[in-house]
Design an enzyme around this catalytic site. Structure first.
Site, short mmCIF file in Angstrom:
data_model
loop_
_atom_site.label_atom_id
_atom_site.label_comp_id
_atom_site.label_asym_id
_atom_site.label_seq_id
_atom_site.Cartn_x
_atom_site.Cartn_y
_atom_site.Cartn_z
N SER A 144 3.92 -11.35 22.94
CA SER A 144 3.90 -9.90 23.10
C SER A 144 3.57 -9.31 21.73
CB SER A 144 5.26 -9.38 23.57
OG SER A 144 5.39 -7.98 23.36
N THR A 145 3.02 -8.11 21.73
CA THR A 145 2.85 -7.42 20.45
C THR A 145 4.17 -7.37 19.71
OG1 THR A 145 0.99 -6.06 21.19
CG2 THR A 145 2.33 -5.19 19.38
N ASN A 146 5.26 -7.24 20.47
CA ASN A 146 6.56 -6.98 19.86
C ASN A 146 7.15 -8.15 19.11
OD1 ASN A 146 6.14 -4.58 21.14
ND2 ASN A 146 7.71 -4.87 22.72
N THR A 159 18.66 7.02 -28.98
CA THR A 159 19.39 7.36 -27.76
C THR A 159 19.25 8.86 -27.57
OG1 THR A 159 21.45 7.62 -29.02
CG2 THR A 159 21.04 5.47 -28.01
N SER A 184 -10.83 13.01 -24.24
CA SER A 184 -11.03 14.44 -24.07
C SER A 184 -12.51 14.77 -24.01
CB SER A 184 -10.38 15.21 -25.23
OG SER A 184 -10.68 16.59 -25.14
N SER A 185 -12.85 15.78 -23.22
CA SER A 185 -14.22 16.27 -23.17
C SER A 185 -14.46 17.34 -24.21
CB SER A 185 -14.52 16.83 -21.77
OG SER A 185 -13.64 17.92 -21.49
N LYS A 222 -10.01 11.93 -29.66
CA LYS A 222 -8.74 11.83 -28.94
C LYS A 222 -8.77 10.64 -27.98
CE LYS A 222 -5.37 14.89 -26.73
NZ LYS A 222 -4.85 14.01 -25.68
N THR A 237 0.38 -2.42 19.03
CA THR A 237 -0.35 -2.99 20.16
C THR A 237 -1.86 -3.02 19.89
OG1 THR A 237 1.33 -2.29 21.73
CG2 THR A 237 -0.85 -2.76 22.61
#
Length: 505
Positions: free
Chosen positions: A160-162, A207, A338-339, A344, A121
């Site tokens: 209507s909202t509905n 697999t 990587s820090s 990497k 609504t």
């Protein structure tokens, strides 16, 4: 030139909002509230801002939803004009304002939160108020002077909202889904292109994460394309189901307050405006309470997300390493990984797509719970359904885009490493078992595992086959199944080889 007023939203002691700029006073059946003087929304929207401070995200984050709300109101105005229940000048003005909204104007005025009580609504009234106030401005009246142009009696006429809200979210989902379908098509084409590029690159299939029999990298990527194309087709099928709407149902599906001619006219105009195959549901009472199409779309989207995530898992595995992993393919490097570890590079694009898939899977659980919780003639939880599905569609669209552009298009095959792996793979022995028997093949496999020699060399050393014949049998096309060798498909003549073990010839 006058500066545009800015409004700072702070909770007031009474639960109202305090604005730092000038306001106007609006009234509804519950009383009066101040609204920012220059705002296009009104008191119903203002109450929603007070009542639902949940997510910090307004419905305007979904431009397709705002455009869908506008196009539904546009269709309704045209229908009301056609059947003679709305003044033609007012109908035309609503039509013109809705075109402006669909063109990108006033989206910032759609302020209510994506999660709200009231079965939508607040969203419907936010829309009605924005359109009404835009009409008032065009007519030369001040905002909020609804005696000249009403959000309810004029903009919401016969509605209507509905019925307008679920119709709008279906249209919004169809709009958003079309973009996802486009991106899925492009992603599928990208995998197809890689399949062609890698069509002659032999590798070891696996697999249960263990070496199996040979295949080509092209076959692997073709599989990715085929599975995504299947899901794209399933998603496209849902557009027809989203296009079955309950417009004209009004409150619960009986059509109260709407002219009997209205539903057909509104659906016809909405189809013309959107290009969607809009039709009125056969039973408007059922359609007003049923949320099955949302579960169908959400479930199909979850299936697609799960399969896309599986593909991303495969890409991460195939590119793992690059030295101590599989290292069969190389993904385009996109950022330092990587820090602390120099050099990497992580598979960040497949990782982000994985996370989108996790969110989509979780959203489907929310949609399912909300659909189940509906009661009697209406489901009050459509706002969270709309939010979750629209978010999932948007995120999946962006995920497909970044996976294609920032990953798949730049994938390279590590051909030398693949050649080495195939040459020493015990899986290659499987192709020889019809000719030298299972026992001899198992013995060769054991020797290959312990001695790291090529299968071809071991077969020749054991005197089981000469070099020319073994190399013919171990051709890439034959090993990967690209050259048929069974009775199930036409057999291409091959050089004579030893008869398979157990052959009575």
């Amino acid at each position: 030139m006058t500066d545009t007023p800015t409004y700072k939203l702070d909770p007031a002691p009474q639960g109202e909002h305090a604005y730092s700029g000038p306001t106007r006073l609006e009234r509804d059946s519950l009383g009066e509230l101040p609204v920012p003087r220059d705002a296009y929304w009104g008191i119903h929207t203002e109450r929603a801002l007070i009542n639902f401070p949940i997510t910090g995200r307004s419905i305007s984050v979904y431009s397709d939803l705002v455009n869908a709300l506008a196009v539904v109101k546009q269709a309704c105005a045209r229908a009301n004009r056609e059947i003679g229940v709305l003044d033609p000048e007012k109908a035309d003005l609503i039509d013109r304002v809705c075109r402006r909204i669909r063109g990108g104007e006033l989206h910032d005025q759609f302020k209510v939160g994506v999660i709200q009580g009231g079965a939508g609504t607040s969203t419907n009234m936010n829309t009605n108020e924005v359109i009404a106030n835009a009409c008032l401005v065009e007519l030369g009246h001040r905002k909020g002077s609804y005696e000249h142009f009403s959000p309810i009696d004029d903009v919401n006429r016969s509605q209507s909202t509905n019925d307008t809200y679920p119709t709008s979210i279906k249209v919004a989902m169809a709009f958003t889904l079309r973009r996802l379908l486009d991106e899925l098509t492009l992603l599928t084409d990208a995998f197809d292109a890689k399949a062609t590029e890698f069509r002659d690159v032999l590798k070891v299939g696996r697999t249960q994460l263990q070496d199996a029999v040979p295949m080509t990298l092209g076959q692997e990527f073709r599989g990715f394309a085929v599975t995504l194309r299947e899901d794209r087709d399933r998603l496209e099928e849902t557009i027809a189901w989203l296009s079955e709407v309950n417009l004209g149902a009004t409150a619960i599906g009986t059509g109260i307050t709407a002219d009997p001619r209205y539903a057909e006219a509104a659906c016809r105009h909405l189809a013309d405006l959107t290009g969607l195959p809009i039709v009125a549901a056969a039973d408007l009472i059922e359609a007003t309470s049923d949320t099955g199409v949302f579960m169908t779309l959400s479930g199909t989207l979850k299936r697609c997300a799960a399969k896309l995530s599986k593909i991303c898992n495969d890409l991460r595995l195939l590119s793992s390493g690059p030295q101590a992993g599989l290292g069969e393919i190389t993904l385009p490097p996109k950022q330092a990984g990587s820090s602390i570890m120099p050099g990497k590079v992580n598979p960040v694009i497949p990782e982000v797509v994985n996370q989108v898939a996790f969110a989509v899977i979780g959203s489907d659980a929310t949609v399912t719970a909300a659909a189940e919780a509906g009661q009697l003639q209406l489901n009050a939880f459509e706002p969270v359904i709309a939010h979750q599905i629209l978010q999932s569609l948007h995120w999946m669209t962006q995920a497909c885009l970044t996976l294609r552009v920032n990953c798949v298009d730049g994938i390279e095959a590590n051909r030398e490493r693949l050649d080495l792996m195939v040459g020493t793979s015990v899986g290659v022995v499987t192709a020889l078992t019809p000719y030298i028997g299972y026992a001899a093949s198992a013995k060769l496999a054991h020797e290959a595992l312990t001695g790291h020699q090529s299968i071809a060399d071991l077969v020749v050393e054991a005197g089981l086959m000469d070099r020319e014949r073994v190399e013919k049998l171990l051709q890439p096309a034959r090993l990967s199944g690209l050259q048929p060798v069974t009775q199930a498909i036409p057999v291409i003549p091959m050089p004579e080889a030893p008869a398979p073990a157990g052959d009575a010839r």
